[in-house]
Design a protein around this motif. Structure first.
Motif, mmCIF file in Angstrom:
data_model
loop_
_atom_site.group_PDB
_atom_site.id
_atom_site.type_symbol
_atom_site.label_atom_id
_atom_site.label_comp_id
_atom_site.label_asym_id
_atom_site.label_seq_id
_atom_site.Cartn_x
_atom_site.Cartn_y
_atom_site.Cartn_z
ATOM 1 N N ASP A 38 53.953 37.594 21.603
ATOM 2 C CA ASP A 38 54.789 36.442 21.261
ATOM 3 C C ASP A 38 55.907 36.249 22.289
ATOM 4 O O ASP A 38 56.233 35.122 22.669
ATOM 5 C CB ASP A 38 55.400 36.623 19.865
ATOM 6 N N SER A 39 56.513 37.363 22.733
ATOM 7 C CA SER A 39 57.600 37.290 23.700
ATOM 8 C C SER A 39 57.110 36.713 25.025
ATOM 9 O O SER A 39 57.756 35.850 25.618
ATOM 10 C CB SER A 39 58.205 38.685 23.914
ATOM 11 N N LEU A 40 55.953 37.207 25.477
ATOM 12 C CA LEU A 40 55.396 36.701 26.731
ATOM 13 C C LEU A 40 55.006 35.236 26.600
ATOM 14 O O LEU A 40 55.237 34.430 27.513
ATOM 15 C CB LEU A 40 54.186 37.532 27.158
ATOM 16 N N LEU A 41 54.431 34.871 25.475
ATOM 17 C CA LEU A 41 54.043 33.483 25.261
ATOM 18 C C LEU A 41 55.268 32.580 25.286
ATOM 19 O O LEU A 41 55.248 31.488 25.863
ATOM 20 C CB LEU A 41 53.311 33.349 23.922
ATOM 21 N N ARG A 91 67.773 21.525 42.519
ATOM 22 C CA ARG A 91 67.600 22.750 43.290
ATOM 23 C C ARG A 91 67.986 23.982 42.462
ATOM 24 O O ARG A 91 67.298 25.011 42.487
ATOM 25 C CB ARG A 91 68.452 22.681 44.560
ATOM 26 N N THR A 92 69.063 23.882 41.709
ATOM 27 C CA THR A 92 69.497 24.987 40.847
ATOM 28 C C THR A 92 68.447 25.292 39.788
ATOM 29 O O THR A 92 68.133 26.462 39.508
ATOM 30 C CB THR A 92 70.837 24.636 40.166
ATOM 31 N N LYS A 93 67.875 24.229 39.187
ATOM 32 C CA LYS A 93 66.867 24.439 38.145
ATOM 33 C C LYS A 93 65.592 25.051 38.715
ATOM 34 O O LYS A 93 64.955 25.887 38.069
ATOM 35 C CB LYS A 93 66.563 23.112 37.448
ATOM 36 N N ILE A 94 65.220 24.620 39.921
ATOM 37 C CA ILE A 94 64.028 25.204 40.550
ATOM 38 C C ILE A 94 64.249 26.695 40.817
ATOM 39 O O ILE A 94 63.370 27.526 40.582
ATOM 40 C CB ILE A 94 63.681 24.464 41.852
ATOM 41 N N LYS A 95 65.447 27.047 41.302
ATOM 42 C CA LYS A 95 65.751 28.453 41.548
ATOM 43 C C LYS A 95 65.721 29.243 40.238
ATOM 44 O O LYS A 95 65.184 30.357 40.183
ATOM 45 C CB LYS A 95 67.123 28.601 42.196
ATOM 46 N N GLU A 96 66.287 28.654 39.201
ATOM 47 C CA GLU A 96 66.296 29.337 37.904
ATOM 48 C C GLU A 96 64.871 29.540 37.398
ATOM 49 O O GLU A 96 64.529 30.605 36.885
ATOM 50 C CB GLU A 96 67.087 28.498 36.898
ATOM 51 N N THR A 97 64.031 28.517 37.570
ATOM 52 C CA THR A 97 62.637 28.634 37.143
ATOM 53 C C THR A 97 61.910 29.702 37.947
ATOM 54 O O THR A 97 61.120 30.492 37.402
ATOM 55 C CB THR A 97 61.926 27.278 37.311
ATOM 56 N N THR A 98 62.172 29.746 39.257
ATOM 57 C CA THR A 98 61.548 30.773 40.104
ATOM 58 C C THR A 98 61.959 32.170 39.656
ATOM 59 O O THR A 98 61.121 33.083 39.572
ATOM 60 C CB THR A 98 61.952 30.555 41.577
ATOM 61 N N ASP A 99 63.238 32.346 39.364
ATOM 62 C CA ASP A 99 63.712 33.656 38.878
ATOM 63 C C ASP A 99 63.040 34.028 37.564
ATOM 64 O O ASP A 99 62.652 35.189 37.355
ATOM 65 C CB ASP A 99 65.240 33.620 38.689
ATOM 66 N N ARG A 100 62.885 33.048 36.669
ATOM 67 C CA ARG A 100 62.235 33.325 35.388
ATOM 68 C C ARG A 100 60.773 33.726 35.595
ATOM 69 O O ARG A 100 60.254 34.617 34.912
ATOM 70 C CB ARG A 100 62.318 32.099 34.485
ATOM 71 N N LEU A 101 60.111 33.060 36.535
ATOM 72 C CA LEU A 101 58.717 33.410 36.824
ATOM 73 C C LEU A 101 58.612 34.845 37.350
ATOM 74 O O LEU A 101 57.728 35.608 36.941
ATOM 75 C CB LEU A 101 58.133 32.445 37.848
ATOM 76 N N ASN A 102 59.513 35.192 38.267
ATOM 77 C CA ASN A 102 59.480 36.552 38.808
ATOM 78 C C ASN A 102 59.739 37.592 37.722
ATOM 79 O O ASN A 102 59.097 38.650 37.680
ATOM 80 C CB ASN A 102 60.523 36.686 39.919
ATOM 81 N N GLU A 103 60.680 37.289 36.820
ATOM 82 C CA GLU A 103 60.966 38.210 35.723
ATOM 83 C C GLU A 103 59.768 38.320 34.780
ATOM 84 O O GLU A 103 59.415 39.421 34.325
ATOM 85 C CB GLU A 103 62.188 37.723 34.942
ATOM 86 N N ALA A 104 59.142 37.175 34.485
ATOM 87 C CA ALA A 104 57.983 37.187 33.586
ATOM 88 C C ALA A 104 56.843 37.993 34.183
ATOM 89 O O ALA A 104 56.157 38.756 33.481
ATOM 90 C CB ALA A 104 57.532 35.759 33.299
ATOM 91 N N GLU A 105 56.649 37.838 35.504
ATOM 92 C CA GLU A 105 55.570 38.582 36.160
ATOM 93 C C GLU A 105 55.836 40.081 36.103
ATOM 94 O O GLU A 105 54.920 40.884 35.881
ATOM 95 C CB GLU A 105 55.438 38.117 37.602
ATOM 96 N N ALA A 106 57.097 40.467 36.290
ATOM 97 C CA ALA A 106 57.437 41.889 36.203
ATOM 98 C C ALA A 106 57.243 42.420 34.790
ATOM 99 O O ALA A 106 56.812 43.565 34.585
ATOM 100 C CB ALA A 106 58.885 42.093 36.648
ATOM 101 N N ARG A 107 57.524 41.579 33.804
ATOM 102 C CA ARG A 107 57.384 42.016 32.423
ATOM 103 C C ARG A 107 55.937 42.188 32.018
ATOM 104 O O ARG A 107 55.631 42.959 31.103
ATOM 105 C CB ARG A 107 58.058 41.007 31.492
ATOM 106 N N LEU A 108 55.032 41.443 32.666
ATOM 107 C CA LEU A 108 53.611 41.572 32.320
ATOM 108 C C LEU A 108 53.131 43.014 32.458
ATOM 109 O O LEU A 108 52.512 43.582 31.558
ATOM 110 C CB LEU A 108 52.761 40.657 33.205
ATOM 111 N N GLY A 109 53.462 43.595 33.636
ATOM 112 C CA GLY A 109 53.019 44.971 33.871
ATOM 113 C C GLY A 109 53.685 45.944 32.925
ATOM 114 O O GLY A 109 53.026 46.840 32.365
ATOM 115 N N ALA A 110 54.994 45.777 32.719
ATOM 116 C CA ALA A 110 55.719 46.680 31.824
ATOM 117 C C ALA A 110 55.197 46.573 30.398
ATOM 118 O O ALA A 110 55.022 47.586 29.693
ATOM 119 C CB ALA A 110 57.205 46.374 31.870
#
Length: 300
Positions: A38-41, A91-110
């Motif tokens: 649910d968290s990942l979704l 530009r700020t929102k795109i950066k924020e979205t990119t950071d969220r994607l990177n965090e989500a990808e890291a959480r997948l493995g964990a």
């Protein structure tokens, strides 16, 4: 027989009692797995919404560049921003979205590792782990797609910045041209409204070569007319739209207009000999000055 059934029932109850902690543990683990999913979704859905919002804002900025604002439209905070402020926000929102994607990808493995630990030595949870791995793979695909969209958004933003730079250059050019046209118009209006007059005796005007004498016989009966070559330096300069009255130097003397102005545009017309006292009161400037912008008045 009854004793046997009772013993079986007691033994079954005992077995249930012994497996209950294991069942509770398994239930908790399955709930944890469900919570992880649910968290990942939730992360994936939020990121998708972020990307949709950025796409909408880019489209809005492009639309505002291409069309004029609609009169009467309700203003909002983003609508009142300058193009530069809107681009910074995107530009700020795109950066924020990119950071969220990177965090989500890291959480997948964990998350996968945590679920794997939960499923260790539990055949019932092994199936859940396989299902979770399938979810992880699906989410990974979505994240990869979202990263591609982020690249596209950055490209659109760069294109928008280039487009805005071109529009600014065009605007600056138009502003320069508008300023030049306004200056030219002002100059033309000033030139159109600028007229000249001089008042003097016959001798004074002859000396300045502002008039010449023509006709007559043996020096008698000559008529004074305006010279062909006149210089503004010899006249008083006025704005015909602002100066509607020209007083004469001597109230007790008569004067005569010898240049080609239309004296019918005066409040008081000259007498039958063309003479007038007091001064000129012009009622229609355009009509009065139409024939000549040089007014020559001789004192009699």
């Amino acid at each position: 027989m009854k004793k046997f059934l009772l013993l079986a029932a007691v033994l079954a109850l005992g077995a249930c009692d012994r497996s209950k902690p294991e069942l509770d543990k398994t239930l908790v683990q399955m709930q944890q797995i469900a919570a992880e999913k649910d968290s990942l979704l939730k992360d994936v859905m939020q990121t998708s919404q972020f990307i949709a919002d950025v796409n909408t804002q880019l489209a809005t900025v492009k639309s505002r560049n291409a069309t004029k604002p609609v009169k009467g439209a309700a203003p909002d905070a983003e609508a009142s921003m300058t193009p530069a402020q809107q681009r910074d926000l995107i530009r700020t929102k795109i950066k924020e979205t990119t950071d969220r994607l990177n965090e989500a990808e890291a959480r997948l493995g964990a998350s996968r590792n945590r679920v794997k630990d939960l499923a260790a030595n539990n055949s019932a949870l092994t199936t859940q782990l396989a299902s979770y791995d399938s979810t992880i793979t699906a989410f990974k695909t979505i994240i990869d797609n979202q990263k591609t969209e982020i690249v596209s958004l950055n490209e659109q933003l760069a294109s928008l910045q280039t487009e805005n730079a071109g529009l600014k250059q065009d605007k600056d050019q138009l502003t320069t041209e508008k300023t030049a046209l306004a200056a030219d118009k002002s100059t033309l209006v000033t030139e159109r409204n600028t007229v000249y007059y001089v008042i003097g005796t016959k001798d004074e005007l002859l000396k300045k070569k502002l008039i010449v004498q023509t006709g007559g016989t043996l020096g008698l009966g000559k008529t004074q007319v305006a010279s062909r070559d006149l210089s503004p330096a010899d006249f008083t300069t006025i704005d015909k739209t602002a100066v509607m009255e020209i007083p004469f130097p001597h109230a007790d003397k008569t004067y005569k207009v010898i240049s080609r102005q239309d004296v019918s545009a005066l409040e008081t017309a000259p007498d039958k000999n063309g003479l007038i006292k007091g001064g000129l009161k012009i009622t229609n400037a355009d009509k009065f000055w139409a024939a000549s912008k040089y007014l020559i008045i001789i004192e009699q």
